[in-house]
Design an enzyme around this catalytic site. Structure first.
Site, short mmCIF file in Angstrom:
data_model
loop_
_atom_site.label_atom_id
_atom_site.label_comp_id
_atom_site.label_asym_id
_atom_site.label_seq_id
_atom_site.Cartn_x
_atom_site.Cartn_y
_atom_site.Cartn_z
N HIS A 143 0.78 -1.10 -0.13
CA HIS A 143 -0.29 0.14 -0.05
C HIS A 143 1.39 0.84 0.08
O HIS A 143 1.33 1.42 1.05
CB HIS A 143 -1.09 -0.08 1.00
CG HIS A 143 -1.89 1.30 1.08
ND1 HIS A 143 -2.32 1.88 2.25
CD2 HIS A 143 -2.82 1.85 0.35
CE1 HIS A 143 -2.98 2.45 2.07
NE2 HIS A 143 -3.39 2.70 0.92
N GLU A 155 2.81 0.34 3.77
CA GLU A 155 2.65 -0.13 4.36
C GLU A 155 2.01 -1.32 4.09
O GLU A 155 1.51 -2.17 2.49
CB GLU A 155 1.00 0.20 4.66
CG GLU A 155 0.41 -0.29 5.95
CD GLU A 155 -1.42 0.18 6.34
OE1 GLU A 155 -1.94 0.93 5.19
OE2 GLU A 155 -1.72 0.22 7.38
N1 CAA Z 1 6.57 14.76 -8.26
C1 CAA Z 1 7.25 15.68 -7.95
N2 CAA Z 1 7.71 17.04 -6.80
C2 CAA Z 1 5.85 16.66 -6.57
C3 CAA Z 1 5.00 15.78 -6.49
C4 CAA Z 1 4.88 15.16 -6.82
N3 CAA Z 1 3.94 13.28 -7.50
N4 CAA Z 1 4.37 16.06 -5.92
C5 CAA Z 1 4.48 17.25 -5.27
N5 CAA Z 1 5.49 17.61 -5.62
C6 CAA Z 1 6.33 18.34 -5.20
C7 CAA Z 1 6.43 20.02 -5.26
O1 CAA Z 1 6.44 20.19 -6.86
C8 CAA Z 1 6.93 21.11 -4.41
O2 CAA Z 1 7.96 21.18 -5.18
P1 CAA Z 1 8.26 22.85 -4.86
O3 CAA Z 1 8.66 22.90 -3.27
O4 CAA Z 1 10.05 22.82 -5.30
O5 CAA Z 1 7.67 23.93 -5.78
C9 CAA Z 1 7.02 20.18 -3.22
O6 CAA Z 1 6.28 18.83 -3.35
C10 CAA Z 1 5.66 20.42 -2.53
O7 CAA Z 1 4.66 20.33 -2.54
P2 CAA Z 1 3.70 21.82 -2.55
O8 CAA Z 1 4.82 22.57 -2.54
O9 CAA Z 1 2.65 21.25 -3.19
O10 CAA Z 1 2.97 21.77 -1.25
P3 CAA Z 1 2.99 20.48 0.01
O11 CAA Z 1 4.67 21.29 0.68
O12 CAA Z 1 1.69 20.69 0.93
O13 CAA Z 1 3.37 19.24 -0.72
C11 CAA Z 1 2.37 17.38 0.07
C12 CAA Z 1 2.30 18.24 -0.83
C13 CAA Z 1 3.55 16.73 -0.14
C14 CAA Z 1 1.57 16.50 -1.32
C15 CAA Z 1 1.80 17.35 1.45
O14 CAA Z 1 0.73 18.13 1.27
C16 CAA Z 1 1.28 16.37 2.22
O15 CAA Z 1 2.59 15.56 2.42
N6 CAA Z 1 0.41 16.04 2.55
C17 CAA Z 1 -0.27 14.54 2.60
C18 CAA Z 1 -0.59 13.97 1.55
C19 CAA Z 1 -0.85 12.63 2.63
O16 CAA Z 1 -0.94 12.78 3.43
N7 CAA Z 1 -0.72 11.43 1.50
C20 CAA Z 1 -1.56 9.97 2.50
C21 CAA Z 1 -2.87 10.24 1.37
S1 CAA Z 1 -3.32 8.57 1.52
C22 CAA Z 1 -2.92 7.74 1.06
O17 CAA Z 1 -2.77 8.35 -0.25
C23 CAA Z 1 -3.67 5.94 0.40
C24 CAA Z 1 -4.90 6.06 0.86
O18 CAA Z 1 -5.31 4.93 0.71
C25 CAA Z 1 -6.09 7.09 0.97
#
Ligand code: CAA
Length: 291
Positions: A143, A155
């Protein structure tokens, strides 16, 4: 059976999770094939992978070889039979149990005898998926978290008959992908969604009952609890349809009212407001990010 050495990985499903997993697989040096029934979905996935890889490469987080592996070396196609040569198949199709059961039976029939079949399911029983195959000891849950290239966690879920060798091989693959692994037992929602989804659901109840605005609910959790995103923004990011599907599994399989999906969530999904991917959820989105 001798332990499987993983060199080729096939990823089934080119949605957000599938394309993220394929990207990380390819940049980590595995010969990777991304498979989806929709050629359009594959096209979009390739473009998302290109953008993500270029960004990580320009920041020095991926070297030239990793970039080349993902942009030039990765194969893709619409024929499930492309998975026949894989040592590890990672299924990341829609979160729908009958569909996944059918897919597991098909993959079992075409995969190499020693190949492992993993599911990226967020809540469906790995034991049930394994039982749809004739190789339950070679079936495991892997996961990944969204966005896969950024989030460090996988996970790992052991089904009732998953062998220790299968767990060891999956662990090795995750480490080769630069991920940190925690093991969970095969229980609805495993660890991640057993904890995350009730929080998101409660945030939606708070919104529905007028306890606070979306901005207040998310603001409290971001600034008060140091969450990178508030729960409503995170629900939009995950997809409201996905959140509802996971809550339905928790509710029906654990049988407790505390997992009952919030009526507002049901209503939004019924209206087609599925979050970022449809441009509207708890927030509106014009391009990427909050509008
Ligand atoms: N590829 C490359 N770079 C990426 C990217 C990707 N897919 N996604 C984000 N980034 C980069 C952005 O471009 C940005 O780079 P810069 O700082 O150079 O501009 C950097 O990561 C940070 O992104 P943001 O500025 O857009 O925003 P942020 O600081 O909030 O980070 C995030 C984004 C990493 C998504 C953060 O908000 C985060 O950790 N959010 C929570 C995510 C989470 O909880 N995920 C789990 C969800 S549950 C799941 O997935 C499982 C399920 O079963 C449902």
């Amino acid at each position: 059976m001798a332990a499987t050495k993983v060199e080729r990985i096939a990823v089934i499903g080119a949605g957000t999770m599938g394309n993220g997993i394929a990207q990380v697989s390819a940049t980590s040096g595995f010969q990777t094939t991304l498979i989806d029934i929709s050629a359009d979905a594959l096209e979009r996935a390739r473009e998302n992978i290109r953008q993500s890889v270029e960004k990580l490469h320009s920041k020095g987080k991926l070297d030239d070889a990793a970039r080349r592996n993902a942009l030039e070396g990765m194969l893709s196609g619409t024929d499930l039979a492309l998975a026949a040569e894989a040592d590890l198949i990672i299924e990341a199709a829609t979160e729908n149990k009958p569909l996944k059961l059918k897919l597991f039976a098909q993959l079992d029939a075409l995969a190499k005898p020693n190949a492992l079949i993993a599911s990226n399911t967020s809540s469906i029983s790995i034991t049930a998926l394994a039982a749809a195959t004739k190789r339950p000891s070679q079936v495991i849950g892997m996961h990944f978290m969204n966005p896969v290239p950024i989030m460090p966690l996988v996970e790992l879920i052991r089904g009732l008959d998953t062998s220790t060798e299968t767990v060891a091989t999956a662990l090795e693959v995750c480490r080769a992908m630069g991920k940190t692994v925690f093991e969970a037992n095969d229980s609805p929602g495993f660890i991640a969604n057993r904890i995350l989804m009730p929080m998101i659901n409660e945030a939606i109840f708070c919104l529905m009952e007028g306890v606070g605005t979306a901005e207040a609910i998310d603001g409290v959790m971001k600034l008060g609890m140091n969450h990178p995103m508030g729960p409503l923004a995170l629900a939009d990011f995950i997809g409201l349809d996905v959140c509802l599907a996971i809550l339905e599994v928790l509710h029906s399989e654990l049988g407790e009212d505390k997992y009952r999906p919030c009526p507002l969530l049901r209503k939004m999904v019924a209206a087609g407001h599925h979050g970022r991917k449809t441009g509207r959820g708890f927030y509106t989105y014009h391009t990427e990010g909050k509008g």
